[in-house]
Scaffold this active site. Structure first.
Site, mmCIF file in Angstrom:
data_model
loop_
_atom_site.group_PDB
_atom_site.id
_atom_site.type_symbol
_atom_site.label_atom_id
_atom_site.label_comp_id
_atom_site.label_asym_id
_atom_site.label_seq_id
_atom_site.Cartn_x
_atom_site.Cartn_y
_atom_site.Cartn_z
ATOM 1 N N HIS A 1 50.464 2.725 -15.049
ATOM 2 C CA HIS A 1 51.456 3.367 -14.178
ATOM 3 C C HIS A 1 52.864 3.331 -14.790
ATOM 4 C CE1 HIS A 1 48.965 4.338 -10.691
ATOM 5 N NE2 HIS A 1 48.367 3.173 -10.829
ATOM 6 N N ASP B 1 56.702 4.122 -11.422
ATOM 7 C CA ASP B 1 55.332 4.620 -11.552
ATOM 8 C C ASP B 1 55.306 5.749 -12.568
ATOM 9 O OD1 ASP B 1 52.508 5.215 -10.935
ATOM 10 O OD2 ASP B 1 52.879 4.008 -9.163
ATOM 11 N N GLU C 1 45.018 -0.288 -11.640
ATOM 12 C CA GLU C 1 44.578 0.970 -12.256
ATOM 13 C C GLU C 1 45.094 1.163 -13.687
ATOM 14 O OE1 GLU C 1 44.155 3.685 -8.257
ATOM 15 O OE2 GLU C 1 46.170 3.471 -9.054
#
Ligand code: ACM
Ligand code: ZN
Length: 547
Positions: A270, A198, A334
């Protein structure tokens, strides 16, 4: 053998067996239980198994016998030919996958398992039926080593019963990962979704790209407190990663417990930790730093550079070599598009591919769809299947993908209706980083919201899924993100007991679910977790705060 013994050390559960016809306290509740009266005397009982059992299964049986002998103080003789008395283990390939039957009368405990995981599941049930001392390390000869006389016919409701651990925001040791695997085995979970990368850290050694770990696994410091309230940093570097050798060891450890590990390489968003290591893979070329605060970064992988996509394929090649799982998770959540909108490489790629914004999606969302499809094809060429978070539905998702619904249930419902397989992990029921009690002052800092165990337990995965699409819901998963979770104790506190509720959602037929029974059983299970040194939350009994 030592590791097998450890399996039984960790198969935690408890039951109050005082009464002769005591109700059992199993979690998850089996498909079918018939209660008898009386007990079976387990201490010193012979153990036998069908000689056709494979080596892994017969090793498990022997380890069980060793443990029972050690703890009850009376040795159990083991025979590789199914007998008529004592514990008798056989295989029955006609039972449903992962299923098992258990018939306990005064003379024998007959265990029939469908397959290896069925046998592991049968042991989880036996361990929950035996006195809780079964989980102690030291012998406890004073225990009354009996089992209740019952018949159990059991098989899972869903084939995918997952739990997720984010080791990117905070790193957790090999020992802690194994401890969690042990406890999840007890609750018949079978998929471990390991969120390895991440913005805040890259945790898996990739030989071809050593800087992913030498640079990408360490952040300089960490934001203190809640991102909405704080702008202070702790000034302490945080890091850690798993070597490939450690990963192989954990994969084998999980396999022994009937758990498949599904690794996640979160892409193309990410990825700041990877960009810090290899800035040339980003749209701007950097410099980038491993992210020190929470929240979603706008810096993402450049989808327009062939080099960046090759990088992903190289990483996935090593990942596939380490993890034998059918599924590989590619994240997809995202992914901010601001940089792609400005990046000449990304815009040129959009032109080349002929992507256009339309009433559904922007051209950049379609560009993410291109990256997803390319990874999906790459995995398919190697015989693997792709899972992505529900954002992969943006743009155009190719047939064969599996969708993990996290932004509530709507993505999963939509995907099932489009004939995609779906794993339901809605934040509304299965995000274990949410508060467990409303007394938030007493609770360790959480990301927010309120998700008590009773709400998790009440989740019905097939709600709003039309009958003809229900077979696409292949299972459920509880997720644990670790932005605010820096210690093993806190990690366990957030998992339990909600992960046990998730286990029951995945395993138990809807009509057998009963929160009052589950809550009552927790008393016994909490005692076992105490023996195992596992931390849990007691908010369900009105007590807030981590002890
Ligand atoms: C997610 O919680 N961002 C999948
Ligand atoms: Zn770009």
């Amino acid at each position: 053998m030592k590791r097998l013994a450890l399996l039984f050390l960790s198969l935690a559960a408890a039951v109050g067996l005082q009464a002769k016809s005591a109700p059992v306290n199993l979690i998850p509740q089996p498909k079918e239980v018939t209660y008898g009266t009386g007990v079976f005397k387990a201490a010193g009982a012979p153990v036998s198994f069908d000689y056709t059992l494979d080596k892994a299964s017969s090793d498990l049986v022997r380890a069980f016998a060793d443990r029972l002998s050690l703890l009850s103080g009376k040795p159990s003789k083991v025979t590789a030919k199914a007998g008529k008395k004592g514990f008798v283990f056989t295989k029955d390939g006609t039972l449903p996958a992962e299923g098992y039957n258990l018939m306990i009368d005064g003379k024998a405990v007959q265990v029939t398992a469908a397959d290896y995981k069925g046998l592991v599941n049968a042991f989880a049930t036996l361990a929950q039926l035996l006195p809780e001392d079964f989980f102690r390390e030291a012998p406890a000869p004073k225990t009354d080593w009996v089992l209740p006389q019952i018949t159990v016919k059991d098989a899972p409701r869903f084939g995918y019963r997952g739990f997720h651990m984010d080791v990117a925001r905070h790193f957790f040791s090999v020992e802690e990962v194994k401890k969690i695997l042990d406890v999840m085995t007890l609750y018949k979970m079978n998929r471990f979704h390991w969120h390895l990368t991440d913005d805040q850290g890259w945790r898996i050694e990739i030989k071809r790209y050593p800087k992913l770990t030498s640079v990408g696994s360490v952040r300089k410091q960490t934001l203190v407190g809640h991102h909405k309230r704080s702008s202070e940093y702790d000034g302490i570097p945080h890091g850690g990663y798993y070597t490939q050798e450690q990963i192989r060891d954990i994969v084998a450890y999980a396999q022994q417990r009937g758990i498949v590990i599904i690794p996640e390489i979160d892409l193309p968003g990410h990825m700041v930790a990877a960009l810090a290591a290899y800035p040339e893979l980003g749209c701007t070329g950097g410099p980038y730093e491993v992210r020190q605060k929470w929240g979603i970064a706008t810096e993402v992988l450049c989808a327009g550079r062939e080099m960046s996509l090759r990088f992903l394929e190289d990483v996935l090649t090593e990942v596939m070599d380490l993890f034998p799982s059918e599924y590989i998770h590619i994240g997809g959540d995202e992914c901010r598009k601001q940089e792609w909108e400005k990046c000449p490489f990304c815009q040129r790629k959009i032109e080349e591919l002929g992507l256009r914004s339309d009433e559904h999606w922007t051209k950049e969302q379609y560009l993410q769809g291109y990256v997803t499809a390319r990874m999906q094809n790459f995995l398919a060429e190697h015989g693997r299947k792709m899972i992505g978070w529900d954002e992969v539905l943006e743009g155009e998702l190719k047939p064969g993908a599996t969708v993990m619904s996290w932004r509530g249930t709507k993505g999963g419902i939509k995907a099932a209706k489009m004939n995609f397989d779906v794993i339901m992990s809605p934040n509304t029921y299965l995000y274990l980083d949410y508060y467990q009690s409303q007394d938030t002052d007493a609770e360790p800092l959480a990301i927010g919201h309120y998700l008590p165990v009773e709400k998790t337990y009440g989740y019905k995965p097939l709600d709003e899924i039309p009958a003809e699409f229900q077979s696409h819901i292949i299972g459920v998963q509880a997720n644990l993100w670790t932005e605010y979770i820096a210690s093993p104790k806190h990690l366990e506190y957030m998992y339990f007991p909600r992960a046990m509720a998730a286990a029951e959602i995945g395993w138990t037929p809807e009509e057998n679910k009963d929160f009052d029974r589950f809550k009552n059983n927790l008393n016994h299970h909490f005692r076992i977790l105490d023996i195992l040194g596992v931390t849990y939350c007691r908010a369900v009994f009105g007590q807030s705060g981590m002890r």
